[in-house]
Design a protein around this motif. Structure first.
Motif, PDB file in Angstrom:
ATOM      1  N   UNK A  96      -5.517  14.812  21.284  1.00  0.00           N
ATOM      2  CA  UNK A  96      -6.558  15.659  21.015  1.00  0.00           C
ATOM      3  C   UNK A  96      -6.081  16.572  19.824  1.00  0.00           C
ATOM      4  N   UNK A  97      -4.807  17.296  20.084  1.00  0.00           N
ATOM      5  CA  UNK A  97      -4.406  17.942  19.173  1.00  0.00           C
ATOM      6  C   UNK A  97      -4.478  17.413  17.780  1.00  0.00           C
ATOM      7  N   UNK A  98      -3.998  16.197  17.760  1.00  0.00           N
ATOM      8  CA  UNK A  98      -3.758  15.461  16.502  1.00  0.00           C
ATOM      9  C   UNK A  98      -5.039  15.522  15.938  1.00  0.00           C
ATOM     10  N   UNK A  99      -6.399  14.922  16.553  1.00  0.00           N
ATOM     11  CA  UNK A  99      -7.256  14.596  16.081  1.00  0.00           C
ATOM     12  C   UNK A  99      -7.967  16.111  15.680  1.00  0.00           C
ATOM     13  N   UNK A 100      -7.785  17.260  16.253  1.00  0.00           N
ATOM     14  CA  UNK A 100      -8.228  18.369  15.960  1.00  0.00           C
ATOM     15  C   UNK A 100      -7.858  19.022  14.826  1.00  0.00           C
ATOM     16  N   UNK A 101      -6.352  18.586  14.464  1.00  0.00           N
ATOM     17  CA  UNK A 101      -5.811  19.041  13.197  1.00  0.00           C
ATOM     18  C   UNK A 101      -6.257  18.047  12.047  1.00  0.00           C
ATOM     19  N   UNK A 102      -6.414  16.983  12.493  1.00  0.00           N
ATOM     20  CA  UNK A 102      -7.028  16.111  11.263  1.00  0.00           C
ATOM     21  C   UNK A 102      -8.516  16.322  10.946  1.00  0.00           C
ATOM     22  N   UNK A 103      -9.214  16.553  11.696  1.00  0.00           N
ATOM     23  CA  UNK A 103     -10.579  17.176  11.568  1.00  0.00           C
ATOM     24  C   UNK A 103     -10.649  18.401  10.735  1.00  0.00           C
TER      25      UNK A 103
ATOM     26  N   UNK B  61     -11.773   9.762   3.561  1.00  0.00           N
ATOM     27  CA  UNK B  61     -10.438   9.609   3.010  1.00  0.00           C
ATOM     28  C   UNK B  61      -9.598  10.681   3.605  1.00  0.00           C
ATOM     29  N   UNK B  62      -9.827  11.546   3.616  1.00  0.00           N
ATOM     30  CA  UNK B  62      -8.861  12.720   4.305  1.00  0.00           C
ATOM     31  C   UNK B  62      -8.660  12.736   5.734  1.00  0.00           C
ATOM     32  N   UNK B  63      -9.624  12.167   6.501  1.00  0.00           N
ATOM     33  CA  UNK B  63      -9.452  12.050   7.890  1.00  0.00           C
ATOM     34  C   UNK B  63      -8.459  10.703   8.112  1.00  0.00           C
ATOM     35  N   UNK B  64      -8.889   9.623   7.221  1.00  0.00           N
ATOM     36  CA  UNK B  64      -8.010   8.624   7.292  1.00  0.00           C
ATOM     37  C   UNK B  64      -6.289   8.900   6.999  1.00  0.00           C
ATOM     38  N   UNK B  65      -6.078   9.805   5.990  1.00  0.00           N
ATOM     39  CA  UNK B  65      -5.044  10.159   5.618  1.00  0.00           C
ATOM     40  C   UNK B  65      -3.995  11.022   6.552  1.00  0.00           C
ATOM     41  N   UNK B  66      -4.684  11.409   7.730  1.00  0.00           N
ATOM     42  CA  UNK B  66      -4.128  12.203   8.613  1.00  0.00           C
ATOM     43  C   UNK B  66      -2.814  11.404   9.243  1.00  0.00           C
ATOM     44  N   UNK B  67      -1.664  12.107   9.329  1.00  0.00           N
ATOM     45  CA  UNK B  67      -0.420  11.461   9.486  1.00  0.00           C
ATOM     46  C   UNK B  67      -0.459  11.467  11.271  1.00  0.00           C
ATOM     47  N   UNK B  68      -0.144  10.329  11.857  1.00  0.00           N
ATOM     48  CA  UNK B  68      -0.060  10.227  13.186  1.00  0.00           C
ATOM     49  C   UNK B  68       1.191   9.137  13.597  1.00  0.00           C
ATOM     50  N   UNK B  69       1.553   9.421  14.834  1.00  0.00           N
ATOM     51  CA  UNK B  69       2.688   8.382  15.302  1.00  0.00           C
ATOM     52  C   UNK B  69       2.277   6.972  15.034  1.00  0.00           C
ATOM     53  N   UNK B  70       0.938   6.795  15.123  1.00  0.00           N
ATOM     54  CA  UNK B  70       0.499   5.285  15.228  1.00  0.00           C
ATOM     55  C   UNK B  70       0.139   5.069  13.826  1.00  0.00           C
ATOM     56  N   UNK B  71       0.562   5.609  12.779  1.00  0.00           N
ATOM     57  CA  UNK B  71      -0.202   5.444  11.483  1.00  0.00           C
ATOM     58  C   UNK B  71      -1.547   6.010  11.291  1.00  0.00           C
ATOM     59  N   UNK B  72      -2.189   5.578  10.209  1.00  0.00           N
ATOM     60  CA  UNK B  72      -3.546   6.112   9.703  1.00  0.00           C
ATOM     61  C   UNK B  72      -4.633   6.121  10.758  1.00  0.00           C
ATOM     62  N   UNK B  73      -5.425   7.131  10.966  1.00  0.00           N
ATOM     63  CA  UNK B  73      -6.365   6.855  11.726  1.00  0.00           C
ATOM     64  C   UNK B  73      -7.751   5.844  11.175  1.00  0.00           C
ATOM     65  N   UNK B  74      -8.152   5.128  11.967  1.00  0.00           N
ATOM     66  CA  UNK B  74      -9.060   4.141  11.528  1.00  0.00           C
ATOM     67  C   UNK B  74     -10.634   4.786  11.433  1.00  0.00           C
ATOM     68  N   UNK B  75     -11.159   5.140  10.395  1.00  0.00           N
ATOM     69  CA  UNK B  75     -12.309   5.790   9.994  1.00  0.00           C
ATOM     70  C   UNK B  75     -12.967   5.081   9.254  1.00  0.00           C
ATOM     71  N   UNK B  76     -14.360   4.663   9.773  1.00  0.00           N
ATOM     72  CA  UNK B  76     -15.438   3.794   9.195  1.00  0.00           C
ATOM     73  C   UNK B  76     -16.837   4.315   9.387  1.00  0.00           C
ATOM     74  N   UNK B  77     -17.531   3.848   8.225  1.00  0.00           N
ATOM     75  CA  UNK B  77     -18.883   4.172   8.383  1.00  0.00           C
ATOM     76  C   UNK B  77     -19.896   3.271   8.860  1.00  0.00           C
ATOM     77  N   UNK B  78     -20.715   3.869   9.865  1.00  0.00           N
ATOM     78  CA  UNK B  78     -22.016   3.112  10.315  1.00  0.00           C
ATOM     79  C   UNK B  78     -21.370   1.790  11.068  1.00  0.00           C
ATOM     80  N   UNK B  79     -20.393   1.554  11.689  1.00  0.00           N
ATOM     81  CA  UNK B  79     -20.011   0.494  12.257  1.00  0.00           C
ATOM     82  C   UNK B  79     -20.636   0.365  13.568  1.00  0.00           C
ATOM     83  N   UNK B  80     -20.545   1.326  14.434  1.00  0.00           N
ATOM     84  CA  UNK B  80     -20.938   1.400  15.794  1.00  0.00           C
ATOM     85  C   UNK B  80     -22.513   2.233  16.019  1.00  0.00           C
ATOM     86  N   UNK B  81     -22.190   3.370  15.080  1.00  0.00           N
ATOM     87  CA  UNK B  81     -23.437   4.393  15.291  1.00  0.00           C
ATOM     88  C   UNK B  81     -23.706   4.855  14.007  1.00  0.00           C
TER      89      UNK B  81
END
Length: 269
Positions: free
Chosen positions: A244-251, A183-203
């Motif tokens: 990278x900076x956006x993802x770092x702040x989001x994490x 919920x917290x990483x998905x809610x990170x504000x980015x220019x492209x909208x919310x980050x798509x964060x999902x569980x156990x889709x690929x790995x």
């Protein structure tokens, strides 16, 4: 990201007095001299299968462990017996070594890094576990343009921006921690909208996460995080510094809500 055999195989950084650590175990590109002399895999392919810049994505987390050695020397996310790619069948059919299988003495020196890594990380995590439950972010990345630099990217439906692997996690006990992270990483504000964060889709996570959960069944919460390589050109290796900076702040922004959920889950045990 050039070879640097004089550098330590891995380094600890940050403040380890808290209850959250981020690891970047496939970030490394270094080889020691003897493996550099034996490797025939071209550097571009090697880099494409490593996880460059994941240490930068994790750089704002309070405690960090960064591996500098290439996974092609020793893969710390595999069990010891499989941690050295001796034959092409061990690593996606790639021809890695001038000699196949790799000589046993070379393999053993690589496996010494595996032993040292888990021993030293275990010492640090033992101290964390003595204080209470803790969280480990196991930060990785994955390719989504495997068909070629000019070919379409893999379907977003099956390839989230961030895949949260929880395959070995006791979700009944620690599910609120996982949910707080997503919920917290998905809610990170980015220019492209919310980050798509999902569980156990690929790995679903591999050896490091499983090792944490086996060693610390009542205290360890390992989230295996796979960031899709939208933060770089996976064919040229060129980074997108802003992303990278956006993802770092989001994490980094997940740390407080995750630790709150961890504390609550710990009290409810």
């Amino acid at each position: 990201m050039s070879d640097n055999p004089s550098r330590d195989a891995f380094t600890f950084a940050g403040d380890w007095s808290g209850q959250l650590v981020a690891t970047s175990i496939h970030a490394g590109h270094d080889l020691r001299d003897e493996t550099a002399d034996l490797i025939v895999l071209d550097e571009e392919t090697r880099l494409r299968e490593e996880d460059p810049f994941t240490e930068q994505i994790a750089s704002l987390c309070p405690a960090r462990l960064v591996v500098h050695r290439s996974r092609f020397e020793v893969d710390l996310n595999r069990e010891r017996d499989a941690a050295v790619y001796r034959r092409p069948s061990d690593c996606w059919g790639l021809e890695v070594w001038r000699e196949s299988p790799l000589p046993d003495d070379v393999s053993e020196r690589s496996l010494a890094v595996h032993d040292d890594f888990y021993a030293r990380l275990g010492e640090r995590l033992d101290e964390m576990a003595a204080r209470g439950p803790f969280v480990l972010y196991d930060v990785h990345s994955y390719n989504h343009r495997r068909d070629g630099a000019d070919e379409p990217e893999a379907e977003p439906e099956d390839n989230p921006e961030v895949n949260v692997g929880t395959g070995s996690l006791d979700r009944d006990r620690w599910g609120d921690v996982v949910d707080a992270f997503i919920e917290s990483l998905s809610g990170t504000g980015t220019a492209g909208g919310e980050i798509d964060v999902r569980e156990n889709v690929r790995f679903q996570g591999a050896n490091l996460a499983g090792w944490v959960h086996e060693r610390y069944p009542d205290h360890g919460v390992a989230l295996a995080l796979e960031f899709k390589k939208t933060y770089m050109d996976e064919w040229t290796g060129e980074p997108d510094r802003a992303r990278i900076a956006t993802l770092s702040r989001g994490l980094a922004g997940t740390v407080e809500p995750v630790l709150r959920a961890l504390a609550s889950a710990g009290r409810d045990r």
